[in-house]
Design a protein around this motif. Structure first.
Motif, PDB file in Angstrom:
ATOM      1  N   GLY A 177       0.815  -1.207   0.000  1.00  0.00           N
ATOM      2  CA  GLY A 177       0.000   0.000   0.000  1.00  0.00           C
ATOM      3  C   GLY A 177       0.846   1.253   0.000  1.00  0.00           C
ATOM      4  N   ASN A 178       1.935   1.224   0.768  1.00  0.00           N
ATOM      5  CA  ASN A 178       2.763   2.420   0.957  1.00  0.00           C
ATOM      6  C   ASN A 178       4.224   2.040   1.066  1.00  0.00           C
ATOM      7  OD1 ASN A 178       1.021   4.836   1.407  1.00  0.00           O
ATOM      8  ND2 ASN A 178       0.071   3.364   2.814  1.00  0.00           N
ATOM      9  N   TRP A 179       5.077   3.017   0.787  1.00  0.00           N
ATOM     10  CA  TRP A 179       6.501   2.842   1.067  1.00  0.00           C
ATOM     11  C   TRP A 179       6.719   3.275   2.505  1.00  0.00           C
ATOM     12  CZ3 TRP A 179      10.653   5.553   2.881  1.00  0.00           C
ATOM     13  CH2 TRP A 179      11.936   4.995   2.621  1.00  0.00           C
ATOM     14  N   SER A 180       7.529   2.589   3.256  1.00  0.00           N
ATOM     15  CA  SER A 180       7.865   3.109   4.589  1.00  0.00           C
ATOM     16  C   SER A 180       9.304   2.744   4.922  1.00  0.00           C
ATOM     17  CB  SER A 180       6.882   2.610   5.655  1.00  0.00           C
ATOM     18  OG  SER A 180       7.137   1.279   5.947  1.00  0.00           O
ATOM     19  N   PRO A 181       9.951   3.510   5.797  1.00  0.00           N
ATOM     20  CA  PRO A 181      11.407   3.399   5.959  1.00  0.00           C
ATOM     21  C   PRO A 181      11.914   1.991   6.263  1.00  0.00           C
ATOM     22  CG  PRO A 181      10.618   5.361   7.063  1.00  0.00           C
ATOM     23  CD  PRO A 181       9.400   4.625   6.602  1.00  0.00           C
ATOM     24  N   LEU A 182      11.216   1.258   7.082  1.00  0.00           N
ATOM     25  CA  LEU A 182      11.752  -0.060   7.431  1.00  0.00           C
ATOM     26  C   LEU A 182      10.946  -1.203   6.820  1.00  0.00           C
ATOM     27  CD1 LEU A 182      13.031   0.373  11.100  1.00  0.00           C
ATOM     28  CD2 LEU A 182      14.337   0.257   8.990  1.00  0.00           C
ATOM     29  N   LEU A 183      10.157  -0.862   5.799  1.00  0.00           N
ATOM     30  CA  LEU A 183       9.357  -1.896   5.148  1.00  0.00           C
ATOM     31  C   LEU A 183      10.264  -2.975   4.552  1.00  0.00           C
ATOM     32  CD1 LEU A 183       6.647  -2.976   3.995  1.00  0.00           C
ATOM     33  CD2 LEU A 183       7.091  -1.566   1.980  1.00  0.00           C
TER      34      LEU A 183
END
Ligand code: GLV
Length: 326
Positions: free
Chosen positions: A134-140
């Motif tokens: 769904g989204n990019w996130s820093p620690l994904l």
């Protein structure tokens, strides 16, 4: 005189066995997915001069006792723990294998497995395929670095050297443990010999490449996993029998180590509900170390040449007990 007879226990590419067909009557178990049933294997062994086998065939003492005409077993693998070599030698049967031709391909796979486990590649791919992105996130899906980390290779033969060579490109520190010192790996690849326990204490990646023997059986057990670093990833491209799988599952579940990459298992094939397959931080592969088309064909051709040579009374390119028999 009758032609010698060769029984091949699995379907292999026809062009690779042409040299065998010139000198022998060749019979092939013509199925890609189905192993030859034990009773048929024993029946065929009773009349065969040569057996062309694969690593899942149990070529044991009972077989050698019944195989009165057998001169050679050509095993389509570098490993030969599926063959009772002692019994073969007692019965005057040469056992051949396929070293060298698979070295680089297997090292490629070992490194791919290391990278897949460290960077969580199968998990990340699954994430997209399951529509979860769904989204990019820093620690994904953040994994572990590979470059500049410490690789501990247990079993520093040809494949180990080839993996070490790849690791130099990633500027890794390379430790190895082996029955004997490998000066070539030390001089040419900058690998450092270490005691087994030192590897466990220091390596970020512990890679098992040992052959399965009475000494290596079950060597990766609870005690061994407990000595590894908590961030360590255990990799196995040797044989599954070197690992106590229940202990590996427990070590990962308890957080004693961070995960694993496995190409081999205690009992193959494994089902999808196998406890190791259920763990998200374990990458499991179906024993494909040497599985490139080029290399598998080279292994098939070498197996055919090995058998042909023995049948003509010549030293084969790769045999494990030639000197004991001749
Ligand atoms: C594969 O595992 C081989 O021994 O060649």
């Amino acid at each position: 005189m009758d032609n010698p007879s060769v029984f091949i226990t699995r379907k292999v590419p026809e062009d690779t066995i042409a040299p065998l067909r010139e000198v022998a009557d060749v019979k092939m178990w013509d199925y890609e997915d189905t192993p030859v049933p034990r009773d048929i294997l024993l029946e065929e062994a009773e009349t065969a001069t040569a057996l062309y086998t694969i690593l899942s065939d149990g070529i044991d003492r009972e077989l050698f006792e019944r195989a009165k005409h057998l001169k050679v077993v050509g095993n389509l693998a570098v490993g030969y723990d599926n063959v009772d070599v002692g019994a073969a030698t007692e019965h005057g049967v040469v056992v051949c294998n396929t070293p060298d031709v698979l070295t680089d391909t297997t090292a490629d796979l070992a490194f791919a497995l290391l990278m897949a486990a460290a960077r969580r590649i199968p998990e990340a791919e699954q994430y997209i395929k399951e529509g979860k992105w769904g989204n990019w996130s820093p620690l994904l899906l953040a994994g572990q670095d590979i470059h500049h980390k410490t690789l501990g290779i247990v079993g520093m033969g040809r494949i180990g050297e080839s993996v070490a060579k790849r690791a130099t490109g990633f500027e890794m520190e390379i430790l190895y443990h082996n029955r004997s010192r490998n000066e070539k790996a030390e001089k040419e690849l900058g690998a450092t010999y270490a005691l087994f326990d030192e590897i466990l204490e220091r390596a970020d990646f512990v890679l098992n490449l040992t052959p399965l023997t009475s000494e290596t059986k079950g060597m990766f057990n609870r005690n061994v996993f407990s000595k590894m670093k908590k961030n360590a990833i255990f990799l196995n491209v040797g044989r599954g029998g070197a690992v106590v799988e229940e202990d590996l599952v427990a070590a990962i579940k308890q957080g004693d180590i961070a995960g694993a990459g496995l190409d081999v298992f205690q009992k193959e094939p494994i089902p999808e509900d196998h406890p190791l397959v259920q763990l998200p931080n374990v990458v499991c592969l179906p024993h494909i170390g040497s599985a490139s088309v080029e290399t598998r064909k080279a292994m098939c051709s070498l197996t055919a040449r090995n058998i042909r040579n023995v049948l003509s009374g010549e030293r084969p390119e790769a045999a494990v007990n030639w000197d004991e028999i001749k």
